[in-house]
Design a protein around this motif. Structure first.
Motif, PDB file in Angstrom:
ATOM      1  N   PHE A  63       9.616   2.156   2.662  1.00  0.00           N
ATOM      2  CA  PHE A  63      10.367   0.951   2.999  1.00  0.00           C
ATOM      3  C   PHE A  63       9.436  -0.116   3.568  1.00  0.00           C
ATOM      4  CE2 PHE A  63      13.003  -1.407   6.191  1.00  0.00           C
ATOM      5  CZ  PHE A  63      13.761  -2.131   5.277  1.00  0.00           C
ATOM      6  N   HIS A  64       8.567   0.282   4.475  1.00  0.00           N
ATOM      7  CA  HIS A  64       7.631  -0.672   5.080  1.00  0.00           C
ATOM      8  C   HIS A  64       6.694  -1.267   4.020  1.00  0.00           C
ATOM      9  CE1 HIS A  64       8.188   1.488   9.201  1.00  0.00           C
ATOM     10  NE2 HIS A  64       9.223   0.736   8.872  1.00  0.00           N
ATOM     11  N   ARG A  65       6.212  -0.438   3.116  1.00  0.00           N
ATOM     12  CA  ARG A  65       5.337  -0.932   2.047  1.00  0.00           C
ATOM     13  C   ARG A  65       6.102  -1.864   1.103  1.00  0.00           C
ATOM     14  NH1 ARG A  65       1.521   4.265   0.646  1.00  0.00           N
ATOM     15  NH2 ARG A  65       1.035   4.710   2.824  1.00  0.00           N
ATOM     16  N   ALA A  66       7.362  -1.574   0.870  1.00  0.00           N
ATOM     17  CA  ALA A  66       8.179  -2.456   0.022  1.00  0.00           C
ATOM     18  C   ALA A  66       8.343  -3.822   0.683  1.00  0.00           C
ATOM     19  CB  ALA A  66       9.541  -1.818  -0.258  1.00  0.00           C
ATOM     20  N   LEU A  67       8.580  -3.843   1.998  1.00  0.00           N
ATOM     21  CA  LEU A  67       8.684  -5.117   2.711  1.00  0.00           C
ATOM     22  C   LEU A  67       7.404  -5.920   2.532  1.00  0.00           C
ATOM     23  CD1 LEU A  67      10.290  -3.895   6.081  1.00  0.00           C
ATOM     24  CD2 LEU A  67      11.443  -5.100   4.202  1.00  0.00           C
ATOM     25  N   ALA A  68       6.267  -5.268   2.718  1.00  0.00           N
ATOM     26  CA  ALA A  68       4.980  -5.945   2.552  1.00  0.00           C
ATOM     27  C   ALA A  68       4.797  -6.411   1.113  1.00  0.00           C
ATOM     28  CB  ALA A  68       3.837  -5.021   2.967  1.00  0.00           C
ATOM     29  N   GLY A  69       5.228  -5.621   0.160  1.00  0.00           N
ATOM     30  CA  GLY A  69       5.119  -6.005  -1.241  1.00  0.00           C
ATOM     31  C   GLY A  69       5.899  -7.267  -1.546  1.00  0.00           C
ATOM     32  N   PHE A  70       7.109  -7.364  -1.033  1.00  0.00           N
ATOM     33  CA  PHE A  70       7.902  -8.583  -1.225  1.00  0.00           C
ATOM     34  C   PHE A  70       7.215  -9.784  -0.587  1.00  0.00           C
ATOM     35  CE2 PHE A  70      11.549  -5.767  -2.206  1.00  0.00           C
ATOM     36  CZ  PHE A  70      12.052  -6.442  -3.307  1.00  0.00           C
ATOM     37  N   ALA A  71       6.718  -9.606   0.639  1.00  0.00           N
ATOM     38  CA  ALA A  71       6.041 -10.712   1.321  1.00  0.00           C
ATOM     39  C   ALA A  71       4.743 -11.085   0.605  1.00  0.00           C
ATOM     40  CB  ALA A  71       5.765 -10.342   2.782  1.00  0.00           C
ATOM     41  N   ASP A  72       3.969 -10.095   0.210  1.00  0.00           N
ATOM     42  CA  ASP A  72       2.706 -10.352  -0.481  1.00  0.00           C
ATOM     43  C   ASP A  72       2.924 -11.089  -1.801  1.00  0.00           C
ATOM     44  OD1 ASP A  72       1.357  -9.094   1.588  1.00  0.00           O
ATOM     45  OD2 ASP A  72       1.018  -7.226   0.466  1.00  0.00           O
ATOM     46  N   ALA A  73       4.070 -10.893  -2.417  1.00  0.00           N
ATOM     47  CA  ALA A  73       4.391 -11.584  -3.666  1.00  0.00           C
ATOM     48  C   ALA A  73       4.867 -13.018  -3.425  1.00  0.00           C
ATOM     49  CB  ALA A  73       5.457 -10.803  -4.438  1.00  0.00           C
ATOM     50  N   GLY A  74       4.985 -13.412  -2.141  1.00  0.00           N
ATOM     51  CA  GLY A  74       5.341 -14.788  -1.810  1.00  0.00           C
ATOM     52  C   GLY A  74       6.791 -15.020  -1.456  1.00  0.00           C
ATOM     53  N   ASN A  75       7.538 -13.954  -1.236  1.00  0.00           N
ATOM     54  CA  ASN A  75       8.945 -14.091  -0.858  1.00  0.00           C
ATOM     55  C   ASN A  75       9.087 -14.264   0.648  1.00  0.00           C
ATOM     56  OD1 ASN A  75      10.419 -13.364  -3.478  1.00  0.00           O
ATOM     57  ND2 ASN A  75       8.969 -11.670  -3.247  1.00  0.00           N
ATOM     58  N   ASP A  76       9.864 -15.258   1.065  1.00  0.00           N
ATOM     59  CA  ASP A  76      10.232 -15.384   2.479  1.00  0.00           C
ATOM     60  C   ASP A  76      11.307 -14.343   2.756  1.00  0.00           C
ATOM     61  OD1 ASP A  76       8.455 -17.487   2.869  1.00  0.00           O
ATOM     62  OD2 ASP A  76       9.965 -19.006   2.409  1.00  0.00           O
ATOM     63  N   LEU A  77      11.224 -13.699   3.920  1.00  0.00           N
ATOM     64  CA  LEU A  77      12.089 -12.552   4.203  1.00  0.00           C
ATOM     65  C   LEU A  77      12.848 -12.696   5.513  1.00  0.00           C
ATOM     66  CD1 LEU A  77       9.554  -9.638   3.499  1.00  0.00           C
ATOM     67  CD2 LEU A  77      11.151 -10.688   1.880  1.00  0.00           C
ATOM     68  N   ILE A  78      14.037 -12.129   5.517  1.00  0.00           N
ATOM     69  CA  ILE A  78      14.753 -11.807   6.747  1.00  0.00           C
ATOM     70  C   ILE A  78      14.796 -10.284   6.760  1.00  0.00           C
ATOM     71  CG2 ILE A  78      16.895 -11.924   8.052  1.00  0.00           C
ATOM     72  CD1 ILE A  78      17.519 -14.529   6.443  1.00  0.00           C
ATOM     73  N   ILE A  79      14.107  -9.710   7.727  1.00  0.00           N
ATOM     74  CA  ILE A  79      14.053  -8.255   7.863  1.00  0.00           C
ATOM     75  C   ILE A  79      14.877  -7.876   9.076  1.00  0.00           C
ATOM     76  CG2 ILE A  79      12.574  -6.266   8.374  1.00  0.00           C
ATOM     77  CD1 ILE A  79      10.270  -7.829   7.035  1.00  0.00           C
ATOM     78  N   GLU A  80      15.743  -6.905   8.901  1.00  0.00           N
ATOM     79  CA  GLU A  80      16.411  -6.326  10.068  1.00  0.00           C
ATOM     80  C   GLU A  80      15.984  -4.869  10.148  1.00  0.00           C
ATOM     81  OE1 GLU A  80      20.667  -5.390   9.783  1.00  0.00           O
ATOM     82  OE2 GLU A  80      20.715  -6.697   8.042  1.00  0.00           O
ATOM     83  N   HIS A  81      15.555  -4.514  11.342  1.00  0.00           N
ATOM     84  CA  HIS A  81      14.958  -3.186  11.506  1.00  0.00           C
ATOM     85  C   HIS A  81      15.072  -2.781  12.970  1.00  0.00           C
ATOM     86  CE1 HIS A  81      12.621   0.216  10.427  1.00  0.00           C
ATOM     87  NE2 HIS A  81      11.511  -0.363  10.000  1.00  0.00           N
ATOM     88  N   ILE A  82      14.968  -1.490  13.203  1.00  0.00           N
ATOM     89  CA  ILE A  82      14.885  -0.951  14.560  1.00  0.00           C
ATOM     90  C   ILE A  82      13.563  -0.198  14.644  1.00  0.00           C
ATOM     91  CG2 ILE A  82      15.938   0.518  16.315  1.00  0.00           C
ATOM     92  CD1 ILE A  82      18.613   0.209  14.795  1.00  0.00           C
ATOM     93  N   LEU A  83      12.645  -0.703  15.428  1.00  0.00           N
ATOM     94  CA  LEU A  83      11.334  -0.074  15.588  1.00  0.00           C
ATOM     95  C   LEU A  83      11.452   1.035  16.625  1.00  0.00           C
ATOM     96  CD1 LEU A  83       9.214  -3.354  15.624  1.00  0.00           C
ATOM     97  CD2 LEU A  83       9.521  -1.749  13.710  1.00  0.00           C
ATOM     98  N   ASP A  84      12.067   2.138  16.211  1.00  0.00           N
ATOM     99  CA  ASP A  84      12.392   3.198  17.171  1.00  0.00           C
ATOM    100  C   ASP A  84      11.493   4.429  17.056  1.00  0.00           C
ATOM    101  OD1 ASP A  84      13.310   4.290  14.791  1.00  0.00           O
ATOM    102  OD2 ASP A  84      15.359   4.604  15.476  1.00  0.00           O
ATOM    103  N   THR A  85      10.481   4.348  16.222  1.00  0.00           N
ATOM    104  CA  THR A  85       9.606   5.494  16.017  1.00  0.00           C
ATOM    105  C   THR A  85       8.156   5.081  16.276  1.00  0.00           C
ATOM    106  OG1 THR A  85      11.124   6.474  14.409  1.00  0.00           O
ATOM    107  CG2 THR A  85       8.823   7.170  14.287  1.00  0.00           C
ATOM    108  N   PRO A  86       7.428   5.872  17.065  1.00  0.00           N
ATOM    109  CA  PRO A  86       6.023   5.533  17.338  1.00  0.00           C
ATOM    110  C   PRO A  86       5.241   5.331  16.032  1.00  0.00           C
ATOM    111  CG  PRO A  86       6.725   7.333  18.755  1.00  0.00           C
ATOM    112  CD  PRO A  86       7.844   7.109  17.759  1.00  0.00           C
ATOM    113  N   GLY A  87       4.463   4.267  16.025  1.00  0.00           N
ATOM    114  CA  GLY A  87       3.626   3.973  14.874  1.00  0.00           C
ATOM    115  C   GLY A  87       4.206   2.972  13.903  1.00  0.00           C
ATOM    116  N   TRP A  88       5.521   2.807  13.872  1.00  0.00           N
ATOM    117  CA  TRP A  88       6.135   1.880  12.916  1.00  0.00           C
ATOM    118  C   TRP A  88       5.709   0.442  13.166  1.00  0.00           C
ATOM    119  CZ3 TRP A  88      11.992   3.355  12.284  1.00  0.00           C
ATOM    120  CH2 TRP A  88      12.093   4.561  11.589  1.00  0.00           C
ATOM    121  N   HIS A  89       5.727   0.040  14.424  1.00  0.00           N
ATOM    122  CA  HIS A  89       5.369  -1.340  14.741  1.00  0.00           C
ATOM    123  C   HIS A  89       3.929  -1.623  14.305  1.00  0.00           C
ATOM    124  CE1 HIS A  89       5.566  -4.745  17.985  1.00  0.00           C
ATOM    125  NE2 HIS A  89       5.170  -5.197  16.819  1.00  0.00           N
TER     126      HIS A  89
END
Length: 175
Positions: A63-89
């Motif tokens: 999921f995190h890599r997909a978010l980066a893929g969309f952004a890297d392709a030039g898409n502006d994003l609204i991401i909703e997420h809960i950073l509740d696991t060590p290392g995710w942030h």
């Protein structure tokens, strides 16, 4: 460089509602992405896993890599997420480092979270209260919004902050 509105808050804090209002009010197109979209579309069914805890790291890494893929392709994003696991942030900060992020803390009173969780009926009982106690600890935001406030007013604040943002995002300094 993509523009990213990163909505972070407890379960039932109002992130999804705010994201829909933001997307509709924004003067430019944004993709709204969350794991709820994957679940609701049927693309992901967490109950199908016999051992969700074991499958969770791979799912979120993808999921995190997909978010980066969309952004890297030039898409502006609204991401909703809960950073509740060590290392995710840290993982997301690394993956999204080339982009402009407005890190938004959606902070909602506990009573409101619990009432919303009860009304929704699609979250494990007590998850909102558990999130309330821990999701904002140690984080600094570019903008903090009250999840119990009017979503249209919150969207106005967020869009204005995005357009006026000068300094690097707190997302990268608190990872």
């Amino acid at each position: 460089m993509a523009r990213i509105l990163f909505l972070h808050g407890a379960s039932s804090s109002g992130k999804s509602t705010l994201a829909r209002v933001l997307r509709d009010a924004a003067p430019m197109p944004f993709l709204h992405l969350s794991i709820d979209h994957l679940r609701d579309s049927g693309a992901w069914n967490p109950s199908a896993y016999s051992d969700w805890r074991s499958a969770r790291p791979q799912f979120f890494s993808g999921f995190h890599r997909a978010l980066a893929g969309f952004a890297d392709a030039g898409n502006d994003l609204i991401i909703e997420h809960i950073l509740d696991t060590p290392g995710w942030h840290a993982e997301l900060a690394s993956l999204l480092r080339a982009h402009r992020i407005l890190f938004i803390g959606v902070q909602t009173p506990l009573e409101t979270l619990c009432a919303r969780e009860e009304a929704r009926g699609d979250r494990p009982k007590g998850s909102a209260a558990s999130d309330f106690e821990r999701v904002h600890k140690g984080l600094s935001y570019d903008l903090v919004l009250d999840g119990a406030a009017d979503p249209a007013t919150n969207a106005e604040h967020a869009l204005r902050a995005l357009l006026q943002q000068q300094a690097p995002s707190q997302f990268f300094t608190t990872a």
